[in-house]
Design a protein around this motif. Sequence first.
Motif: not given
Length: 469
Positions: A186, A210, A242, A253
């Motif tokens: 992330k 993402h 994921d 992430d």
Amino acid sequence: MFYNSLRTLMLVVAMAIGTVIAHADDGDKIPFPGGKTYLFRVTLTDKQGTPFSVSKPLEFLSEKAVQRRARQGLPIDSTDLPLSPIYLKQIAQTPKMEIVCVSKWNNTVLVKVHDMLDTAPLVQMPFVEKMECVFMSPDSITPSTRVFSRKELDPYKDGEDEYGRAAVNIDLLNGRELHQMGFRGKGITIAVFDGGFMNVDVIPAMKDVHILGTKDFVAFKTESIFIEHDHGTRVLSTMALDVKGAFVGTAPDADYYLFRTEDNYTEFPVEEDYWAAAAEYADSIGVDIISSSLGYQDFDNHELDHKYFELDGKHSLISRTSSRLSSKGIIHVNSAGNDGNDTWKKVNFPADSHDILAVGAVTRKRVNAVFSSLGPSDDGRVKPDVMALGSAAATVGGRGTPNSDMGTSFACPITAGMVASLWQSAPEKTAHEVMDAVRRSGDNYETPNNVYGYGIPDFMKAYHILKGQ
């Protein structure tokens, strides 16, 4: 191949054309789009006339890119300045010539023409240092055909492991505990360089990846990077998926950019220019990690093949570019190559670069895969740097179904994803510090060699190294 006169240019291109053979009457082929085409790498003497200044970096770099440099104490220097718009204007105004892309780090311009004589005016321009013919089109190519798929990725039925089929990828690197601590990439942005990402936009398992953006750097644009080869799809899956119980990647992430730099239809040095343009763009938008499962050493025209002595991280354009990335605060992770049991045997370009992580492949028994390319670099540096699973790695392909794939192409992104998760755990560390920790965590760190490098990293050990524990 350099030339300093029109006569030399004509001889170079004539020789190159003579070694490229294509058969337009093949039923599976189509004429090369746009007809006969040549691409030339034009090296400029300087950047005189650029209106930009290192004191005003936000005029040519994003705020995120500037912050990444500042956080790591890295300067913005003359290599970051855009090319001279005066020079570019003169080149762009040359009849029958098109600028394809530029490299400010290498001070080069890639131009496209349909007749080699159209480059004659460049020879007379005082700011042109040299030119190289880096591409000449074949008569025909075999087009890509998109395979549409919306298959769901079923839960892994051989156990209750939340990582599913991908457990083998992460467990070899001892990365699971990092994820359990909440470090899954992330806040880290990864740019993936490849030749295509077939069906990433429609595969159900990919819907939550993402993806911040996509860009095609190849001169001959495709309708969409999502209809090209699925090599990039499989690469991306090892990091970004994921799907609990079916497939969890090493950096689910993280944020991703998908860049097409590989021309699937031909193999010429121009792909190094595309790669360099993509690397500089990635830098400018603030990317943290580049995962590149690409490598070069031989081409359709063997007169242009790389030589062993060039494996020093600075001879080839792609390796010079790659070797700059860490000084911009970017970690470059690249596949070592799959030539270990072929005649070349050595790592490919840009795996020879300085200050990157070139990743070789091992089996699930932690033994080097026979195809994994060998080191050292020509100047004696350890290559590959580290090893990860590549014989065989778990991936998800363009049909949305699981695969077992062979190659350093997959060892590379598996490692890149874990590097992202590691860097999230210590965001104050520099690119150099993170890469050093990864190497030092390798199971062969004390006795590195040309087959196994520093060995298989232990990412929990790397975490403790970064934390000084």
